[in-house]
Every structure is written in structure tokens, then in C-alpha cells.
Design an enzyme around this catalytic site. Structure first.
Site, PDB file in Angstrom:
ATOM      1  N   ASP A  89       0.767  -1.255   0.000  1.00 47.11           N
ATOM      2  CA  ASP A  89       0.000   0.000   0.000  1.00 47.11           C
ATOM      3  C   ASP A  89       0.793   1.297   0.000  1.00 47.11           C
ATOM      4  OD1 ASP A  89      -1.730  -2.088   0.486  1.00 47.11           O
ATOM      5  OD2 ASP A  89      -2.773  -1.131   2.144  1.00 47.11           O
ATOM      6  N   GLU A 111       1.948  -8.574  12.042  1.00 43.98           N
ATOM      7  CA  GLU A 111       1.692  -8.360  10.614  1.00 43.98           C
ATOM      8  C   GLU A 111       3.013  -8.106   9.874  1.00 43.98           C
ATOM      9  OE1 GLU A 111      -1.049  -5.122  10.255  1.00 43.98           O
ATOM     10  OE2 GLU A 111      -1.211  -5.273   8.063  1.00 43.98           O
TER      11      GLU A 111
HETATM   12  C1  DGY Z   1      -6.069  -1.612   4.321  1.00 45.57           C
HETATM   13  O1  DGY Z   1      -7.229  -1.486   4.693  1.00 45.57           O
HETATM   14  O2  DGY Z   1      -5.105  -1.113   4.910  1.00 45.57           O
HETATM   15  C2  DGY Z   1      -5.794  -2.458   3.135  1.00 45.57           C
HETATM   16  O3  DGY Z   1      -4.465  -2.692   2.914  1.00 45.57           O
HETATM   17  C3  DGY Z   1      -6.461  -1.955   1.907  1.00 45.57           C
HETATM   18  O4  DGY Z   1      -7.466  -2.783   1.632  1.00 45.57           O
END
Ligand code: DGY
Length: 449
Positions: A173, A411
Site C-alpha cells: 500500500d 503483521e
Molecule cells: C487496508 O485497509 O489497509 C488495506 O491494505 C487496503 O485494503
């Protein structure tokens, strides 16, 4: 390795706790629905000890597939949870597209196309279990349709390379790769009240998550696509973000290879030629357009500016899972993995940081801007083994296990080996599903044997 049996039992418990009626949540607080590529990494773990779950997980994900073959990145199974996550199904308002499924809401972005590769892997580690063979028979055409959707709608110049239209489609992301494009979007981006809208930062320290400006851009892009009723041609025309990403394309190539292998086995021979011709083009372009000879690694291409983006992330190494790289290309990527970029000046980093540790914007805590992710390590292990680099694969296995044993099922993890005592070096969500499931797979398939 002491304690490992106990930790594996703990990993199974994490998956049990995160299971909800037909799918496993990545983590109940931060990600309270079913995510696309998480499903693959989770099912890979289950394939080692609970095949029914592995199959159930996959059948649920594909219930969210759109009529045009598109496979969304979130399936919103439990609408009651929508108040706990942002942006939820109402923000996407996916029913503006004529292609959406009737019975379930989904997002309108996708994620890296790992599924045929994951299913082939699961079939093999389950010693060709017939329930997985049956699952593959059911999903072969849906996956073929998904790849076909990508080639038809996300490859405007028919190059064999797919573009992603949002940072979330990369799976990485807030990678520094997107920074310049997001900054250049500034005049377009409205001022959403991001701190009030965000839910993730209620559970995870802000310093470990994407920044608020990045969230403005994430929302701006979704809003733009919504206005185009999720029509790909209209989106491409209007979006400032269209990137050919090495991880996304490598997984597509590797999944095509799996479809070719599985087609003979399961009686889908008539699709073989088409998949082969997709893949030949994709491999050629990956090795030319996305390969940077000077840096000796794969990179990203921005279709809007017509320029390569030369930031070094762990995604740039993922083409190792394919047969595309030649000997000299493999060696040069090994050089980066063992060099200061990913191993640190004095080999003082756990493999593999998500971003070049020598870059000025490397951040050892912030999501995809430095931390180690176990799913990327798992992919690198598969790639290194494929090309015979067993020792380095073993080092990544050991690093992954050490990080989990020392910190828990986080995570993502701090790559720095030298740590202030008493400080936790696992970040983001605790009891994260794919960290647990991939540890189970590493244990059964790479340690025990
Ligand atoms: C989040 O919500 O952080 C995800 O990576 C995007 O769907």
C-alpha cells in the site's frame, strides 16, 4: 529448534480465532472481512493440516468474483462490521458496475493474481489430495476468466503487462514507489477528514501505518473510479495512477504457468494455447520493459508518464518465482539480497526488508516502507529454491522463524537485528493470519522434511 511445536500449535490457534463461518479474517480488528491475496497465503497454511478449511476459504473468495472475471480485493461478508472498517462497502458503492455479484458486496479494486500458483502449491503439499483437485477443477475457469479480464482490461497497449490502478492493488500500500505520483496528485485531491474517517489507527500506532495524505489519495482514486461506474476504459482515461508493477506481473506469469501445468492434469487442455500465448508475451516484456540492466533488477513502469520508477523494493525481486530471469539476472538479484540494500552494511538486518535499507526514505517501522513481511519472504523462498539458491532460501526461512519466535504473530517486523531490549519489534496487527499460516507451511515443508 526449541519451542517450535508449541509455536505451531499457537499458529493454528490464531487461525482458529480468526475464522468466521466461511473465511478467515486477516486480523479481526484492523481487517474484519475477507481479503483476496490473504486468502491464498492463509489457505496455503491450512493445506498442511485442514484441507476442508483451505477449500472453504477459497470457495468463499470466489463467490465475490464479478461477471467480467474481475476478482475484488475485499469480500464484505459481515455488513454489520462495516462501521468498524473504512472505506467499507458503502464508500465503494460497487453496484454502479453492471458486473457485480448479486448476493454479496465487494470492493472494486483487485490484488496480485496469486491464486493458480497457490492452488498448485496446495495440491502438491497435500500430496495431491482429491479435495484440492476438486477445488482446482471448480476454480480453473474462474481463474482463467480473471486472467483473461486482466489481459483484456488492464493492458491497453497489448504488451502482456498488466497495470494496477491503485496502490492497494499492489498489495504494498504505502510503498515509497508511489510517493512522487501521489504528491503530483495534490491539486486534485479533496480534503477528506481523514483522521475522523480512519479506523485502522484506533488499533495500530499511526507511525506504523500509511500517512493521512496517502489516505486522501487512496480515497480520491476510489471516488474517481466510482464516478466512472467502475468502467476500466473510462478509468484508464481519467486516472493519474496506472503502474505496471513487477510483483503483480510476476505472480500473473507464475499463475499462468500453474494453469498450464494444471490444465493437462484436470482436462482443461483447450485453454492451454491461449494461456501460453499470454505468458510468452508477458515474460518477454517483464524481461525487457520492466528489467533495469544498470540496477540489475526488475522495476516499475508508470504508464501515465511513460517513465520507469527506479525505487528498489522487495517486489522488484519477486520475478524470481518465475522462469523469466536468466542466470546473470538471478545473480545480480542475489547480490542485492545479500548486499547492504537488503542485508544491511554489516549484515545487521533480518531478510527481507520491504524497501532498500540504504535509501534515505527507508523507515523500519512504517508498513511497506521498510519492515519485513512474511508473505514476501515466503515468495522469495519459493523463487530462490526454484533457481537452486538453497542456502539463501534457508537463511530467509530462519530469519522468518526467528522474527516470529521472538516477537509473536505480527503483521510485519522490524528488520533491524540490534534492538533496544524490552521493545517489541513486531508491528501492525498482532495475531495476523498469514504470518501464522505461512509459519505452519515453513515448518511442515521447509523445516521438517
Ligand atoms: C487496508 O485497509 O489497509 C488495506 O491494505 C487496503 O485494503
Amino acid at each position: 529448534m526449541k519451542n517450535i511445536e508449541k509455536i505451531i500449535a499457537g499458529a493454528k490457534m490464531v487461525l482458529e480465532d480468526n475464522w468466521r463461518f466461511n473465511h478467515t479474517l486477516p486480523s479481526p480488528k484492523v481487517y474484519p472481512f475477507q481479503w483476496n491475496w490473504d486468502t491464498a497465503f492463509i489457505a496455503i497454511g491450512y493445506a498442511n493440516f485442514n484441507i476442508e478449511r483451505a477449500c472453504g476459504e477459497y470457495r468463499s473468495l470466489f463467490k465475490g468474483q464479478w461477471k467480467n472475471g474481475f476478482l475484488p480485493h475485499i469480500v464484505f461478508w459481515d455488513e454489520a462490521k462495516s462501521t468498524e472498517y473504512f472505506p467499507g462497502s458503502s464508500f465503494y458503492d460497487f453496484s454502479r458496475s453492471p458486473n457485480v455479484p448479486k448476493t454479496i458486496s465487494t470492493s472494486a479494486l483487485t490484488q496480485p493474481p496469486i491464486h493458480a500458483f497457490a492452488l498448485e502449491y496446495m495440491y502438491s503439499v497435500s500430496s495431491q489430495d482429491q479435495r484440492i483437485a476438486q477445488l482446482i477443477k471448480e476454480l480453473f475457469i474462474p481463474i482463467f476468466n480473471y486472467h483473461s479480464y486482466l489481459y483484456k482490461n488492464r493492458d491497453p497497449k497489448h504488451e502482456g503487462l498488466i497495470y494496477i490502478n491503485h496502490p492497494w492493488e499492489s498489495g504494498t500500500d504505502n510503498s515509497p514507489v508511489w510517493d512522487d505520483i501521489l504528491t503530483s496528485m495534490k491539486p486534485l485531491v479533496p480534503d477528506y477528514d481523514i483522521p475522523a474517517l480512519r479506523k485502522d489507527t484506533r488499533h495500530v500506532n499511526f507511525a506504523q501505518r500509511p500517512g493521512n495524505y496517502e489516505y486522501q489519495c487512496y480515497l480520491f482514486l476510489i471516488n474517481l473510479f466510482r464516478k466512472q461506474n467502475y468502467d476500466d476504459a473510462a478509468i484508464f482515461e481519467n486516472t493519474p495512477f496506472a503502474i505496471q508493477d513487477p510483483l503483480f506481473n510476476a505472480l500473473l506469469i507464475r499463475s499462468n504457468e500453474s494453469l498450464i501445468k494444471l490444465s493437462g492434469l484436470l482436462g482443461f487442455d483447450d485453454k492451454k494455447d491461449e494461456i501460453r500465448s499470454w505468458n510468452e508475451r508477458s515474460i518477454r516484456q517483464l524481461n525487457t520493459k520492466l528489467y533495469d540492466h544498470e540496477a540489475g533488477v526488475y522495476n516499475y513502469f508508470n504508464l501515465k508518464s511513460g517513465k520507469s520508477i527506479n525505487k528498489l523494493t522487495s517486489s522488484c525481486l519477486i520475478p524470481l518465482i518465475t522462469g523469466a530471469p536468466e542466470k546473470n539476472q538471478i545473480e545480480s538479484m542475489i547480490g542485492l539480497l545479500t548486499g547492504s540494500e537488503f542485508s544491511g552494511e554489516a549484515r545487521d538486518l533480518f531478510l527481507c526488508p520491504s524497501y532498500d535499507s540504504t535509501a534515505p526514505d527507508f523507515d523500519n517501522k512504517r508498513y511497506w516502507r521498510g519492515p519485513v513481511w512474511i508473505n514476501m519472504n515466503w515468495l522469495l523462498i519459493q523463487g530462490l529454491k526454484r533457481h537452486g539458491h538453497i542456502e539463501l532460501a534457508d537463511r530467509i526461512i530462519r530469519d522468518s522463524i526467528d522474527l516470529i519466535l521472538e516477537n509473536g504473530f505480527f503483521e510485519y517486523f522490524d528488520p533491524k537485528k540490534e534492538q533496544v531490549s524490552g521493545e517489541k519489534h513486531g508491528y501492525g496487527s498482532d495475531r495476523f493470519s498469514w504470518t501464522a499460516s505461512l509459519l505452519i507451511d515453513l515448518y511442515y515443508n521447509h523445516l521438517k522434511s
